[in-house]
Every structure is written in structure tokens, then in C-alpha cells.
Scaffold this active site. Structure first.
Site, PDB file in Angstrom:
ATOM      1  N   ARG A 156       0.893  12.670  -7.366  1.00  0.00           N
ATOM      2  CA  ARG A 156       0.799  14.005  -7.889  1.00  0.00           C
ATOM      3  C   ARG A 156       1.284  14.120  -9.196  1.00  0.00           C
ATOM      4  O   ARG A 156       0.854  14.945 -10.038  1.00  0.00           O
ATOM      5  CB  ARG A 156       1.207  15.222  -6.793  1.00  0.00           C
ATOM      6  CG  ARG A 156       2.529  14.994  -6.583  1.00  0.00           C
ATOM      7  CD  ARG A 156       3.188  15.830  -5.445  1.00  0.00           C
ATOM      8  NE  ARG A 156       2.456  14.963  -4.020  1.00  0.00           N
ATOM      9  CZ  ARG A 156       2.755  15.365  -2.724  1.00  0.00           C
ATOM     10  NH1 ARG A 156       3.462  16.841  -2.622  1.00  0.00           N
ATOM     11  NH2 ARG A 156       2.366  14.770  -1.641  1.00  0.00           N
TER      12      ARG A 156
ATOM     13  N   LYS B 230       8.910   2.775   1.167  1.00  0.00           N
ATOM     14  CA  LYS B 230       7.977   2.603   1.990  1.00  0.00           C
ATOM     15  C   LYS B 230       8.497   1.552   3.269  1.00  0.00           C
ATOM     16  O   LYS B 230       8.998   0.614   2.682  1.00  0.00           O
ATOM     17  CB  LYS B 230       6.653   2.573   1.738  1.00  0.00           C
ATOM     18  CG  LYS B 230       5.988   3.534   1.050  1.00  0.00           C
ATOM     19  CD  LYS B 230       4.552   2.895   1.072  1.00  0.00           C
ATOM     20  CE  LYS B 230       3.764   4.128  -0.048  1.00  0.00           C
ATOM     21  NZ  LYS B 230       3.328   5.428   0.646  1.00  0.00           N
TER      22      LYS B 230
HETATM   23  N1  BES Z   1      -0.308   6.435  -1.662  1.00  0.00           N
HETATM   24  C1  BES Z   1       0.250   7.183  -0.774  1.00  0.00           C
HETATM   25  C2  BES Z   1      -0.714   8.101   0.228  1.00  0.00           C
HETATM   26  C3  BES Z   1      -1.533   6.859   1.044  1.00  0.00           C
HETATM   27  C4  BES Z   1      -1.004   6.546   2.400  1.00  0.00           C
HETATM   28  C5  BES Z   1      -2.498   6.384   0.645  1.00  0.00           C
HETATM   29  C6  BES Z   1      -1.644   5.790   3.091  1.00  0.00           C
HETATM   30  C7  BES Z   1      -3.339   5.692   1.689  1.00  0.00           C
HETATM   31  C8  BES Z   1      -2.996   5.103   2.945  1.00  0.00           C
HETATM   32  C9  BES Z   1       1.130   8.238  -1.488  1.00  0.00           C
HETATM   33  O1  BES Z   1       1.618   7.847  -2.846  1.00  0.00           O
HETATM   34  C10 BES Z   1       2.331   8.593  -0.635  1.00  0.00           C
HETATM   35  O2  BES Z   1       3.057   8.045  -0.593  1.00  0.00           O
HETATM   36  N2  BES Z   1       2.235   9.958  -0.113  1.00  0.00           N
HETATM   37  C11 BES Z   1       3.302  10.638   0.974  1.00  0.00           C
HETATM   38  C12 BES Z   1       3.466  11.768   0.409  1.00  0.00           C
HETATM   39  C13 BES Z   1       4.830  12.353   0.994  1.00  0.00           C
HETATM   40  C14 BES Z   1       6.039  11.486   0.638  1.00  0.00           C
HETATM   41  C15 BES Z   1       4.942  13.730   0.650  1.00  0.00           C
HETATM   42  C16 BES Z   1       2.573  10.502   2.101  1.00  0.00           C
HETATM   43  O3  BES Z   1       1.514  10.957   2.610  1.00  0.00           O
HETATM   44  O4  BES Z   1       3.318   9.973   3.164  1.00  0.00           O
HETATM   45 MN    MN Z   2       3.517   7.005  -2.625  1.00  0.00          MN
END
Ligand code: BES
Ligand code: MN
Ligand code: ZN
Length: 477
Positions: free
Chosen positions: A331, A256
Site C-alpha cells: 500500500r 515474515k
Molecule cells: N504480499 C503480502 C500479501 C500476500 C500474502 C500476498 C500472501 C500473497 C499471499 C503483503 O505485502 C502483506 O504482507 N500483507 C500483510 C498486511 C498486514 C501486515 C497488514 C498481510 O496480508 O498479512
Molecule cells: Mn508484505
């Protein structure tokens, strides 16, 4: 120290007291001196919602009961009134407040709920300048409520405090192992059973999703199984709660960008905290239902050995997944837990996860995103429970067309869809690992807030606990 909430009908003389009164009842308040009566009526005419009288030996607060379109909205207005009352109590440095309802309703319960939840603080890491709230005790003094009703609420609110504590605790103090130790401790306190599977067990159970996410970490994954099984359980097949326990999400090799998106990823275990919180409240209140909680836990890091984009992994149910984005890790670990849940032959499985930014963008902090296969009746009851506690749900569809986005060229599935409807494709991914009635809750928008929102506070909210406890308690009736 959680705020104490108790039941005691003895009023005494010098207690700080808050009366809950309907606006047209004000002129009948025998508690007021003539001059006070005049002042209060004048305030009511000016549409004051909270009137404060300093009687020197104690304070008397008059809370005007709100008007609202529905019962649910009225109760929410009362929680908000509890939040406003706390601000005044803090100014007045009140340590103990007694609530007395004059409207002949259960309004005190909702005021107490708003008051208690607003009074939450997380100050354990402050070594100086901690500002503990003066308020320590809330007493409900209504004859028309029972001590048991108040105690039930107190236990649920304690569960919310516990969940907030777990979510606010940073990863430096909460590895997967430490999180499971917290669950064991909560089980000891409340009376539910906890079993923690270690990494060797996780590998031998072929939980390939959880093991893959854990590969880049220095800390071993855990899989916690919590169980509340009272002898008088009304259900023969268990209700199962599954929670995402990512104790820190860096995104893994699909790192990230920092600072914005990684800073609060300690909260990526909020789903798992809800599960523990609901078990805590269920056990403390001796809810006559058999409930099982399943929590896969790990951090998600890009360390040596980390799963890499393009890798293929084999999941607990035997399906293969092409991992194209290691940041879609939630997931992967949930899928193993959902597949593991099958062996219990569940009545219903509910999962909770801070799963997608897409869910947050869809409804913001105002609602929990839900989708599932449990059918209309379950969905309607859940929706009602959400309205009751003002943790409202918004349902999204699991149409089969969305599944096309998850087709992989070389494996059964890939772990990401396209750019659109990311919360739904995440749900579609999970669905492939379920074989029973199931509802998925994406709590990415509600679990953690960056600015204060009334009694939900700032930082961890504990969102989901009151909703699911309310839902289960309607099933237990
Ligand atoms: N933990 C994150 C989702 C999240 C984002 C929770 C902001 C709380 C605040 C999750 O693991 C994630 O990174 N999701 C990605 C998925 C994508 C790579 C398909 C997302 O939502 O960007
Ligand atoms: Mn994630
Ligand atoms: Zn995550």
C-alpha cells in the site's frame, strides 16, 4: 516458446483434427466411416465428452460441445474441455492440432484458449529432465471466424504467457531494475513506450512510500511508466493501470515467518506484470484507447537503513504515514503511484496488487477482490468482463467506518488496521491517495497457485490480464 495459435482454413488430409460437435449432430458427421460412426454414437450414449479415433496417418478427436446455464458458463466449459483435450494430445504426442467447429458458434476460440493456456510451461531453469510439451501449434480452421479474431486471441494469450513468465521468475534473476528492463523490452516488441525513473528521480518526486520500502534493500527502486497512445484513441482522458511491483517481500523488519509465508514472495510483483501484460495485448492488437501503466518496483528487505515500525514517512501527496508494520509495504508504494496518477487527469484508474492475505482468505483462489469509487456502471461492466473470461470479481465495501482503523496518534494515517477486514482497510488506505474514479483489485488469492487448477495451471496464473483486456475492449467498441 509460446504455443503458436493461428488461423488456416485449409484442412489437408493428414492433419490431427479435433471436431467440435453437438451431441445430437454426431449421426450427421460425414467425416466418419460407418464403423467409426457406430463407435462414436456408442461413446456419446455413454456420455463421453472427448472421443479419440486413431486413423494411423492422423488422429481424429470428437469434442462434444457442453451444455451450460449461461453463455459465460458454456464458454468456461469449453476452456475446460480444451484443458482435457491437451491431456489426450500429450498422451498421443500430437505436435500440431487443427480445431474445426461444427456447431456454427465461436466455440473453437474458447477451446483454443483452454488448450493454449494449459500448454504453458516454465522450464528455463531446468538444465536436465525438462519435459517440453509436444504440442507446438494450434490451428483454428473455422470459416465463420476471421484471421483477425484468432490473432487478437493469440496476442492476449501471449500476454498471459508473458505475465506468467515474469511472475515465475525468482528474485535472484529479477531485481526492480531487471523488471523494468523487461517492461522496456516488452514495449519494444509490442509497440508501447516505456520510461523508467531511477531512485534519484523517485526521491526528487518525493515518492516517500516507495523510497521507504526500498531503504532496507541493496537494489535501487524503479518507477516504470508505460504508455500506449494510438492516434485513433476513443478516450481523451487516459485509462491508467497501476501495479504493485514488489519483486520480493520478506516483510522487511516486520519479517515474515519462513518457511510458509515467504517462499513464494517472488510473486509479489504479479500486479505489475498484469499492467505490462495488458499494455502488451493492447499495443499488439492496436486497441483504440489511450492506456498508461504505472509500476513502482522494489524488494522489501530488513537490511541496514530499513524503515522501522514506528517511523513516519511523507508520501508523494504530502500525507504523513506512521509505518507500524513494514510488511504492509504494498500500500505504501501503490499510494505514491496512485497519487502520481493524478497529473494525467485520468478517466479511470485501476490498480492490481497481491496486497493482503485477508483477500485470499475471503475468496480463496476463485475470485479477484475488488473495491472502489468508480460507481455502479464501471463496477457492473467490470463484473461482466470478469464473467466473460471466468476471472470473476467479488466487490467489497469501502464504508467510512473502516477508516477509523487507520487513525494514527501522531501522523495522518497508519499503514495497518485491526485484525478484521484487512483487505478493506488496505483499500481504505489506498483510497486516501486517489482523487478520480478508481477500482482496486486485490489478486493475492488468484495470482499464484500451489496446485494445478485446469488451464490456470500451477504457479503463476496471469490472472487479471484477460479480464482487463476484455473490459478495455468493450470500452473500445
Ligand atoms: N504480499 C503480502 C500479501 C500476500 C500474502 C500476498 C500472501 C500473497 C499471499 C503483503 O505485502 C502483506 O504482507 N500483507 C500483510 C498486511 C498486514 C501486515 C497488514 C498481510 O496480508 O498479512
Ligand atoms: Mn508484505
Ligand atoms: Zn507484499
Amino acid at each position: 516458446m509460446p504455443t503458436q495459435l493461428k488461423y488456416d482454413t485449409s484442412l489437408g488430409n493428414n492433419k490431427d483434427l479435433a471436431l467440435i460437435v453437438a451431441p445430437d449432430q454426431v449421426n450427421q458427421l460425414t467425416e466418419l466411416q460407418p464403423e467409426e460412426q457406430q463407435y462414436v454414437q456408442q461413446q456419446v450414449q455413454q456420455e463421453a465428452k472427448l472421443i479419440s479415433l486413431n486413423r494411423y496417418s492422423h488422429r481424429l478427436y470428437i469434442l462434444l460441445s457442453p451444455d451450460a446455464k449461461t453463455e459465460a458458463l458454456k464458454n468456461e466449459a469449453l476452456r475446460q474441455a480444451g484443458h482435457s483435450l491437451l491431456k489426450q494430445l500429450k498422451t498421443d504426442k500430437v505436435e500440431s492440432i487443427t480445431l474445426l467447429d461444427k456447431t456454427g458458434t465461436d466455440a473453437s476460440l474458447y477451446i483454443a484458449e483452454g488448450l493454449c493456456l494449459s500448454n504453458y510451461q516454465f522450464q528455463k531453469h531446468k538444465t536436465k529432465d525438462a519435459k517440453p510439451s509436444p504440442l507446438q501449434t494450434i490451428t483454428i480452421a473455422d470459416e465463420n471466424l476471421s484471421g483477425q479474431e484468432v490473432q487478437e486471441l493469440a496476442n492476449v494469450l501471449e500476454a498471459v504467457y508473458t505475465v506468467r513468465d515474469l511472475v515465475n521468475e525468482p528474485h535472484s534473476h529479477q531485481t526492480a531494475t531487471q523488471l523494468s528492463e523487461q517492461f522496456e523490452e516488452l514495449g519494444r516488441q509490442a509497440g508501447f513506450k516505456t520510461e523508467v525513473l531511477d531512485l534519484i528521480r523517485i526521491q526528487s518526486l518525493k515518492m516517500g512510500g516507495l523510497a521507504a520500502v526500498n531503504q532496507g534493500s541493496e537494489e535501487p527502486a524503479t518507477f516504470s511508466i508505460m504508455e500506449w497512445k494510438p492516434e485513433n484513441a476513443k478516450n481523451t482522458k487516459p485509462y491508467i493501470l497501476v501495479g504493485k511491483g514488489v519483486v520480493y517481500d520478506t516483510g522487511g523488519l516486520s519479517l515474515k515467518p519462513t518457511p510458509q509465508s515467504m517462499d513464494y514472495m517472488k510473486s509479489d510483483m504479479a500486479g505489475s506484470a498484469i499492467v505490462a501484460g495488458v499494455l502488451y495485448a493492447a499495443a499488439k492488437n492496436k486497441l483504440p484507447l489511450h492506456v498508461i501503466g504505472l509500476v513502482p518496483a522494489t524488494d522489501n528487505r530488513p537490511g541496514p537503513g530499513a524503515v522501522a515500525p514506528g517511523d513516519i514517512i511523507t508520501m508523494h501527496n504530502g500525507l504523513t504515514v506512521e509505518v507500524l508494520n513494514t510488511d504492509a509495504e504494498g500500500r505504501l508504494i501503490l499510494a505514491d503511484a496512485l497519487s502520481f496518477a493524478k497529473k494525467y487527469d485520468p478517466e479511470l484508474v485501476l490498480d492490481f496488487a497481491t496486497l493482503t492475505g485477508s483477500a485470499m482468505r475471503a475468496v480463496g483462489k476463485e475470485g479477484l477482490v475488488v473495491m472502489g469509487t468508480a460507481g455502479e456502471e464501471v463496477m457492473a461492466t467490470l463484473k461482466q468482463a470478469g464473467d466473460n473470461v471466468h476471472e470473476r470479481t467479488v466487490e467489497f465495501p469501502l464504508w467510512d467506518e473502516y477508516k477509523k482503523q487507520l487513525e494514527s496518534d501522531i501522523a495522518d494515517l497508519k499503514n495497518i488496521g485491526g485484525t478484521d477486514a484487512g483487505h478493506i482497510t488496505a483499500g481504505k488506505f489506498l483510497e486516501a491517495f486517489t482523487s478520480y474514479p478508481w477500482v482496486h483489485f486485490d489478486i493475492a488469492g488468484t495470482a499464484y497457485l500451489h496446485s494445478e487448477d485446469s488451464y490456470r495451471g500451477k504457479l503463476a496464473t496471469g490472472s487479471g490480464v484477460r479480464l482487463i483486456y476484455n473490459y478495455l475492449s468493450t470500452l473500445a467498441r
